[in-house]
Design an enzyme around this catalytic site. Structure first.
Site, PDB file in Angstrom:
ATOM      1  N   ARG A  17     -14.469  -4.657  -0.654  1.00  0.00           N
ATOM      2  CA  ARG A  17     -13.091  -4.665   0.127  1.00  0.00           C
ATOM      3  C   ARG A  17     -12.010  -4.467  -0.968  1.00  0.00           C
ATOM      4  NH1 ARG A  17      -8.194  -6.396  -0.359  1.00  0.00           N
ATOM      5  NH2 ARG A  17      -9.002  -8.714  -0.361  1.00  0.00           N
ATOM      6  N   HIS A 209      -8.009 -16.831  -5.811  1.00  0.00           N
ATOM      7  CA  HIS A 209      -8.250 -15.302  -5.675  1.00  0.00           C
ATOM      8  C   HIS A 209      -7.448 -14.547  -6.897  1.00  0.00           C
ATOM      9  CE1 HIS A 209      -8.745 -11.352  -3.517  1.00  0.00           C
ATOM     10  NE2 HIS A 209      -7.782 -10.919  -4.286  1.00  0.00           N
ATOM     11  N   HIS A 211      -7.044 -12.025  -9.972  1.00  0.00           N
ATOM     12  CA  HIS A 211      -7.108 -10.668 -10.452  1.00  0.00           C
ATOM     13  C   HIS A 211      -7.073 -11.099 -12.074  1.00  0.00           C
ATOM     14  CE1 HIS A 211      -7.145  -8.059  -7.165  1.00  0.00           C
ATOM     15  NE2 HIS A 211      -6.966  -9.208  -6.757  1.00  0.00           N
ATOM     16  N   CYS A 242      -5.161  -3.679  -6.014  1.00  0.00           N
ATOM     17  CA  CYS A 242      -4.181  -3.503  -4.763  1.00  0.00           C
ATOM     18  C   CYS A 242      -3.654  -2.558  -4.736  1.00  0.00           C
ATOM     19  CB  CYS A 242      -3.500  -4.734  -4.579  1.00  0.00           C
ATOM     20  SG  CYS A 242      -2.494  -4.656  -2.912  1.00  0.00           S
ATOM     21  N   ASN A 251     -10.589  -8.265  -9.542  1.00  0.00           N
ATOM     22  CA  ASN A 251     -10.688  -9.419  -9.796  1.00  0.00           C
ATOM     23  C   ASN A 251     -11.441 -10.084 -10.830  1.00  0.00           C
ATOM     24  OD1 ASN A 251     -10.495  -8.607  -6.718  1.00  0.00           O
ATOM     25  ND2 ASN A 251      -9.932 -10.700  -6.462  1.00  0.00           N
TER      26      ASN A 251
HETATM   27  P1  HMG Z   1       2.848   0.147  10.270  1.00  0.00           P
HETATM   28  O1  HMG Z   1       2.656   1.760  10.215  1.00  0.00           O
HETATM   29  O2  HMG Z   1       4.123  -0.282  10.146  1.00  0.00           O
HETATM   30  O3  HMG Z   1       2.208  -0.188  11.617  1.00  0.00           O
HETATM   31  O4  HMG Z   1       1.582  -0.435   9.326  1.00  0.00           O
HETATM   32  P2  HMG Z   1       2.182   0.599  13.050  1.00  0.00           P
HETATM   33  O5  HMG Z   1       1.603  -0.354  13.913  1.00  0.00           O
HETATM   34  O6  HMG Z   1       3.061   1.498  13.390  1.00  0.00           O
HETATM   35  O7  HMG Z   1       0.628   1.600  12.951  1.00  0.00           O
HETATM   36  C1  HMG Z   1       0.807   2.658  12.326  1.00  0.00           C
HETATM   37  C2  HMG Z   1      -0.264   3.712  12.718  1.00  0.00           C
HETATM   38  O8  HMG Z   1      -1.851   2.775  12.436  1.00  0.00           O
HETATM   39  C3  HMG Z   1      -0.754   3.469  14.195  1.00  0.00           C
HETATM   40  O9  HMG Z   1      -1.297   4.764  14.600  1.00  0.00           O
HETATM   41  C4  HMG Z   1      -1.449   2.630  14.447  1.00  0.00           C
HETATM   42  O10 HMG Z   1      -2.170   2.476  15.624  1.00  0.00           O
HETATM   43  C5  HMG Z   1      -2.171   2.545  13.345  1.00  0.00           C
HETATM   44  P3  HMG Z   1      -0.611   6.199  15.056  1.00  0.00           P
HETATM   45  O11 HMG Z   1      -0.035   5.826  16.297  1.00  0.00           O
HETATM   46  O12 HMG Z   1       0.467   6.599  14.160  1.00  0.00           O
HETATM   47  O13 HMG Z   1      -1.565   7.156  15.189  1.00  0.00           O
HETATM   48  N1  HMG Z   1      -2.854   1.137  12.962  1.00  0.00           N
HETATM   49  C6  HMG Z   1      -4.291   0.744  12.899  1.00  0.00           C
HETATM   50  N2  HMG Z   1      -5.362   1.769  13.021  1.00  0.00           N
HETATM   51  C7  HMG Z   1      -6.499   0.843  12.892  1.00  0.00           C
HETATM   52  N3  HMG Z   1      -6.629  -0.313  12.409  1.00  0.00           N
HETATM   53  C8  HMG Z   1      -5.556  -1.131  12.341  1.00  0.00           C
HETATM   54  C9  HMG Z   1      -4.234  -0.500  12.601  1.00  0.00           C
HETATM   55  N4  HMG Z   1      -3.030  -1.035  12.737  1.00  0.00           N
HETATM   56  C10 HMG Z   1      -2.204   0.110  13.018  1.00  0.00           C
HETATM   57  N5  HMG Z   1      -5.700  -2.392  12.163  1.00  0.00           N
HETATM   58  C11 HMG Z   1       0.092  -2.011   8.907  1.00  0.00           C
HETATM   59  C12 HMG Z   1       1.432  -1.682   9.315  1.00  0.00           C
HETATM   60  C13 HMG Z   1      -0.192  -3.578   8.697  1.00  0.00           C
HETATM   61  C14 HMG Z   1      -1.062  -1.623   9.793  1.00  0.00           C
HETATM   62  C15 HMG Z   1      -0.222  -1.179   7.617  1.00  0.00           C
HETATM   63  O14 HMG Z   1       0.830  -1.795   6.630  1.00  0.00           O
HETATM   64  C16 HMG Z   1      -1.463  -1.537   6.835  1.00  0.00           C
HETATM   65  O15 HMG Z   1      -2.474  -1.165   7.447  1.00  0.00           O
HETATM   66  N6  HMG Z   1      -1.671  -2.195   5.768  1.00  0.00           N
HETATM   67  C17 HMG Z   1      -2.617  -2.720   4.936  1.00  0.00           C
HETATM   68  C18 HMG Z   1      -2.327  -2.375   3.455  1.00  0.00           C
HETATM   69  C19 HMG Z   1      -3.593  -2.909   2.745  1.00  0.00           C
HETATM   70  O16 HMG Z   1      -4.849  -3.028   3.324  1.00  0.00           O
HETATM   71  N7  HMG Z   1      -3.362  -3.418   1.481  1.00  0.00           N
HETATM   72  C20 HMG Z   1      -4.216  -3.923   0.781  1.00  0.00           C
HETATM   73  C21 HMG Z   1      -4.911  -5.427   1.155  1.00  0.00           C
HETATM   74  S1  HMG Z   1      -4.167  -6.715   0.741  1.00  0.00           S
HETATM   75  C22 HMG Z   1      -4.724  -7.105  -0.921  1.00  0.00           C
HETATM   76  O17 HMG Z   1      -5.081  -6.300  -1.616  1.00  0.00           O
HETATM   77  C23 HMG Z   1      -4.303  -8.524  -1.451  1.00  0.00           C
HETATM   78  C24 HMG Z   1      -5.509  -9.527  -1.451  1.00  0.00           C
HETATM   79  O18 HMG Z   1      -6.770  -9.143  -2.207  1.00  0.00           O
HETATM   80  C25 HMG Z   1      -4.995 -10.629  -1.951  1.00  0.00           C
HETATM   81  C26 HMG Z   1      -4.542 -10.534  -3.357  1.00  0.00           C
HETATM   82  O19 HMG Z   1      -4.993  -9.997  -4.086  1.00  0.00           O
HETATM   83  O20 HMG Z   1      -3.463 -11.607  -3.239  1.00  0.00           O
HETATM   84  C27 HMG Z   1      -5.885  -9.622   0.145  1.00  0.00           C
HETATM   85 MG    MG Z   2      -6.826  -9.019  -4.328  1.00  0.00          MG
END
Ligand code: HMG
Ligand code: MG
Length: 304
Positions: A17, A209, A211, A242, A251
């Site tokens: 992931r 966690h 990096h 990220c 990480n």
């Molecule tokens: P948004 O655009 O504000 O939300 O995104 P929305 O609700 O308007 O959704 C937009 C579109 O996405 C819609 O589709 C939804 O249906 C669809 P449309 O109507 O335009 O066709 N949608 C989805 N589809 C599938 N699965 C879903 C989903 N949700 C909405 N779950 C949202 C808000 C939160 C969805 C978006 O910003 C998002 O997905 N962000 C994720 C970003 C991400 O994955 N970042 C990396 C992970 S975090 C990280 O790496 C840190 C970590 O490792 C810890 C660390 O290192 O500190 C965890």
């Molecule tokens: Mg991370």
């Protein structure tokens, strides 16, 4: 130092992931599955296999449902996936994962870039996720990102992160994973953050966690070990980053963590040789050399 080390440590593997989410070129679904299978062959028991986020935001994870479907699951392995909202939870339940992980940042700007919401709105969005997930029999983990520093805001007050972590635990998370998302942390800072968190959260509910952008992750792990932390996230080969945190490298490499822990007599349940082979799989999948130290040095060539 080193008079209070744990006997064993639990590793939470994030490469499929956190590792792959950052890859620009689409990785084939069967290759992702092959990586997870190599990781479980190495003895890893907790693997974050994918994320059910919006495919518009992270196209690399668009095949999350298929990855889960194709996986040859192993008894005793906990398969986890990242979810940002109720849509993600619905997909995760349909995909039959054992655990979901919710995530948000201790800094507003990174949170906004990552999930398009304020921190308050994100916690609200978890209401139809955490409780219902627990009711559906899933374990829920919570990430608090950017605790050591934010790519947009710089220093982050740890007290803000603590409030968020406490809220996640109250809502039903079994563990909070504290994120040095961009790998800026140093050991005394880690000690100060943990001192604060450990005043109100038991050590077993905290994971680190880290990096490894600046090569300080292992030093921070040692501080954690000394302070009773026994849960660490890692990514094979040091794969990752990220997409919404510029400059975030992978990480801490799982091989480097396992090598160090085993050398200190701390058990992980992981076979380092097989883990090294999983790192080779990861490297072949992304088609470039990965940065992990043990990954590059090898596990056999101690004389060299
Ligand atoms: P948004 O655009 O504000 O939300 O995104 P929305 O609700 O308007 O959704 C937009 C579109 O996405 C819609 O589709 C939804 O249906 C669809 P449309 O109507 O335009 O066709 N949608 C989805 N589809 C599938 N699965 C879903 C989903 N949700 C909405 N779950 C949202 C808000 C939160 C969805 C978006 O910003 C998002 O997905 N962000 C994720 C970003 C991400 O994955 N970042 C990396 C992970 S975090 C990280 O790496 C840190 C970590 O490792 C810890 C660390 O290192 O500190 C965890
Ligand atoms: Mg991370």
């Amino acid at each position: 130092m080193f008079d209070a080390l744990p006997k064993s440590v639990s590793i939470y593997e994030v490469s499929p992931r956190d590792g792959l989410q950052n890859e620009g070129a689409q990785v084939a679904t069967h290759a992702k599955v092959r990586l997870v299978e190599a990781l479980q062959d190495a003895g890893l028991k907790r693997i974050e296999v994918t994320s059910f986020v919006s495919p518009k935001w992270v196209p690399q994870m668009a095949d999350a449902d298929q990855v889960c479907e194709m996986l040859e699951r192993r008894e005793g392995v906990v398969y986890s996936a990242l979810v940002p909202n109720a849509t993600g939870l619905k997909r995760a339940i349909a995909a039959n994962v054992d655990e979901v992980a919710v995530f948000l940042s201790a800094s507003e700007k990174h949170n906004r870039k990552n999930v398009n919401k304020t921190v308050g709105q994100t916690l609200k969005a978890f209401e139809p996720v955490i409780g219902p997930a627990v009711e559906a029999g899933l374990r829920v983990r919570g990430y608090v990102s950017t605790l050591w520093g934010c790519p947009y805001e710089g220093e982050v007050p740890p007290e803000r992160g603590l409030e968020i972590a406490e809220e996640l635990l109250r809502a039903g998370c079994y563990q909070v994973s504290l994120g040095d998302t961009i790998g800026v942390g140093t050991p005394l800072q880690t000690r100060r953050i943990l001192e604060l968190f450990l005043k109100s959260i038991p050590a077993e509910k905290i994971a680190l966690h880290l990096h490894d952008t600046r090569g300080t992750a292992l030093a921070n792990v040692l501080v954690g070990l000394e302070m009773g932390i026994t849960n660490f996230d890692a990514s094979v080969g040091g794969l990752g980053g990220c997409p919404y945190a510029p400059g975030a490298a992978g990480n801490l490499a799982t091989e480097d963590l396992v090598y160090t822990l085993h050398g200190m007599g701390i058990e992980t349940g992981v076979d380092l040789e097989k883990l090294w082979q999983a790192g080779q799989v990861a490297e072949a999948i992304v088609g470039r050399e990965l940065p992990g130290k043990v990954h590059r040095a090898g596990v056999r060539s101690l004389a060299g």
